[in-house]
Design an enzyme around this catalytic site. Structure first.
Site, PDB file in Angstrom:
ATOM      1  N   TRP A  37      -0.572  -2.539  -2.551  1.00 22.66           N
ATOM      2  CA  TRP A  37       0.224  -1.057  -2.269  1.00 22.66           C
ATOM      3  C   TRP A  37      -0.171  -0.345  -0.788  1.00 22.66           C
ATOM      4  O   TRP A  37       0.677  -0.125  -0.060  1.00 22.66           O
ATOM      5  CB  TRP A  37       0.096  -0.310  -3.277  1.00 22.66           C
ATOM      6  N   ASP A  45      -1.308   7.787  -2.930  1.00 21.38           N
ATOM      7  CA  ASP A  45      -0.306   7.464  -3.731  1.00 21.38           C
ATOM      8  C   ASP A  45      -1.095   7.194  -4.985  1.00 21.38           C
ATOM      9  O   ASP A  45      -1.852   6.267  -5.492  1.00 21.38           O
ATOM     10  CB  ASP A  45      -0.096   5.889  -3.183  1.00 21.38           C
ATOM     11  N   LYS A  91       5.025   4.522 -14.489  1.00 20.46           N
ATOM     12  CA  LYS A  91       3.553   3.929 -14.898  1.00 20.46           C
ATOM     13  C   LYS A  91       3.235   4.953 -15.966  1.00 20.46           C
ATOM     14  O   LYS A  91       2.987   4.654 -17.059  1.00 20.46           O
ATOM     15  CB  LYS A  91       2.650   3.988 -13.847  1.00 20.46           C
TER      16      LYS A  91
HETATM   17  C1  LIG Z   1       4.183   0.894  -8.573  1.00 20.57           C
HETATM   18  C2  LIG Z   1       3.666   1.186  -7.589  1.00 20.57           C
HETATM   19  C3  LIG Z   1       4.310   1.499  -6.058  1.00 20.57           C
HETATM   20  C4  LIG Z   1       5.548   1.428  -6.076  1.00 20.57           C
HETATM   21  O1  LIG Z   1       6.598   2.241  -6.674  1.00 20.57           O
HETATM   22  P1  LIG Z   1       7.966   2.220  -6.508  1.00 20.57           P
HETATM   23  O2  LIG Z   1       8.410   3.475  -7.381  1.00 20.57           O
HETATM   24  O3  LIG Z   1       8.729   1.029  -7.339  1.00 20.57           O
HETATM   25  O4  LIG Z   1       8.394   2.386  -5.245  1.00 20.57           O
HETATM   26  C5  LIG Z   1       3.712   1.983  -5.228  1.00 20.57           C
HETATM   27  N1  LIG Z   1       2.275   2.218  -5.269  1.00 20.57           N
HETATM   28  C6  LIG Z   1       1.595   1.870  -6.421  1.00 20.57           C
HETATM   29  C7  LIG Z   1       0.171   2.205  -6.452  1.00 20.57           C
HETATM   30  C8  LIG Z   1       2.363   1.401  -7.589  1.00 20.57           C
HETATM   31  O5  LIG Z   1       1.521   1.273  -8.754  1.00 20.57           O
END
Ligand SMILES: *Cc1c(COP(=O)(O)O)cnc(C)c1O
Length: 359
Positions: free
Chosen positions: A102, A171, A195
């Site tokens: 990520w 993030d 999540k």
């Molecule tokens: C799932 C995830 C993403 C991607 O998220 P989207 O909402 O599908 O764009 C980005 N960063 C992390 C750490 C994630 O777990």
């Protein structure tokens, strides 16, 4: 009906009690004679839900009035572009820490918009650890420092907060609300909802207000945090149903006792599962014990020829979505907030039984 144990990395399990409320509200929300998803986002009802969601999120995380809380769309991946578009000036650099898949995606996207400095990377360890802070090569003119506190695919988590002169941008998609954090340490926190927050379709951005107003001229209005803040996240139609579900999840967390209580449960769950993996010669987790994720636990079997059997039998036993990410292989158990301790116990019992039969 039997609900199964869901270890999906995302979209992930939701609390059963939240789904029950949503079911009961589905056709007739609070006696209004229609579903919340059929109402105008300008209605008092939907605006009220949005306000309650914001208030609960502020209480859970301890978000002061110095920060705007934004409810957006496009997922964390859209924020990979929005972050540089909102913060990265022409004569500045953006520092990024690369701890996994990520981080890499965030870095690749930011490179489209300006100068990116990868200040540290753990790629040489196959992302099994976090580069020590004293080796980070930060820029003098950094607009911000970006890091990924929980790498959902590699299962690597920071248990400390990086310090830097530049605003910290993070993030938090797969760790937000799993334990208390100090919001004041951050310039920007963003997370996709699917999540630990609610269904896919909602993205949360928490931004220090003094960082608003720096967006690039070409930043689309839909990606501009200041536009969202000035319009109470209703510049266009927000994902109203996802917002409603998130509000229910926040209320569920408050009912559990908030993030400190949630963190105790999450630590117990993760400790049990890592102990089961470490206590066996049959299962292994490659991550440095100092940074093993509380939310995403990858593990391999001693013989990967058994992977398919493990997955088929675990599914048969009502344990779903244990297949590891294609880039890592093996298994991955995502044990987010809504995955109960009973689910982790059931997984461990299955793993021990499988080892006895195949080890
Ligand atoms: C799932 C995830 C993403 C991607 O998220 P989207 O909402 O599908 O764009 C980005 N960063 C992390 C750490 C994630 O777990």
């Amino acid at each position: 009906m039997t609900r199964k144990y869901n270890f999906c990395a995302g979209p992930a399990a939701l609390p059963e009690s939240v789904l029950e409320i949503a079911r009961d509200d589905m056709l007739d929300w609070h006696g209004r004679g229609l579903s919340i998803m059929e109402m105008s986002h300008r209605s008092a009802e939907v605006v009220g839900v949005a306000e309650q969601a914001e208030q609960a999120l502020r209480e859970l995380l301890g978000v002061s009035d110095d920060y705007a809380v934004l409810f957006l769309q496009g997922g964390a991946s859209t924020q990979f572009a929005a972050v540089p578009l909102n913060l990265l000036g022409a004569n500045q650099a953006a520092d990024y820490i690369n701890t996994g898949q990520w981080s890499k995606k965030a870095i690749a996207e930011a490179r489209r918009f300006g100068t990116v400095n990868v200040a540290a990377t753990s790629e040489d360890t196959n992302f099994s650890t976090i580069p020590a802070r004293d080796g980070w090569q930060l820029s003098d003119n950094a607009a911000y420092l970006h890091y990924t506190p929980n790498e959902t695919i590699g299962g690597v988590e920071f248990f400390w907060t990086p310090e830097a002169d530049a605003p910290l941008v993070t993030d938090m998609s797969s760790t937000i609300l799993s334990r208390p954090i100090n919001v004041d340490d951050y310039g920007v926190i963003y997370a996709g909802a699917q999540k630990n927050i609610g269904p896919a379709g909602l993205t949360i951005v928490i931004v220090r207000r003094e960082l608003l107003g720096r967006a690039h001229d070409l930043c689309p209005a839909m990606l501009n945090w200041q536009v969202a803040a000035e319009n109470d996240s209703m510049y266009n139609t927000p994902p109203t149903f996802a917002l409603y579900l998130a509000q229910l999840v926040f209320a569920w967390l408050q009912g559990l006792g908030g993030l400190a209580a949630m963190a105790d449960i999450n630590r117990r769950k993760a400790q049990k599962l890592y102990a089961a993996i470490d206590g066996s010669d049959f299962y292994a987790n490659p991550v440095d014990p100092a940074c093993r994720s509380l939310m995403n636990v990858p593990f391999t079997l001693a013989d990967d020829a058994l992977d398919k059997v493990f997955l088929a039998e675990s599914e048969e036993a009502g344990l779903l979505n244990l297949k590891g990410h294609r880039s890592v292989g093996g298994m991955r158990a995502s044990i987010y907030n809504a995955v109960g301790e009973d689910a982790v116990d059931a997984l461990i019992a299955f793993m021990q039984d499988f080892e006895q039969r195949n080890g």
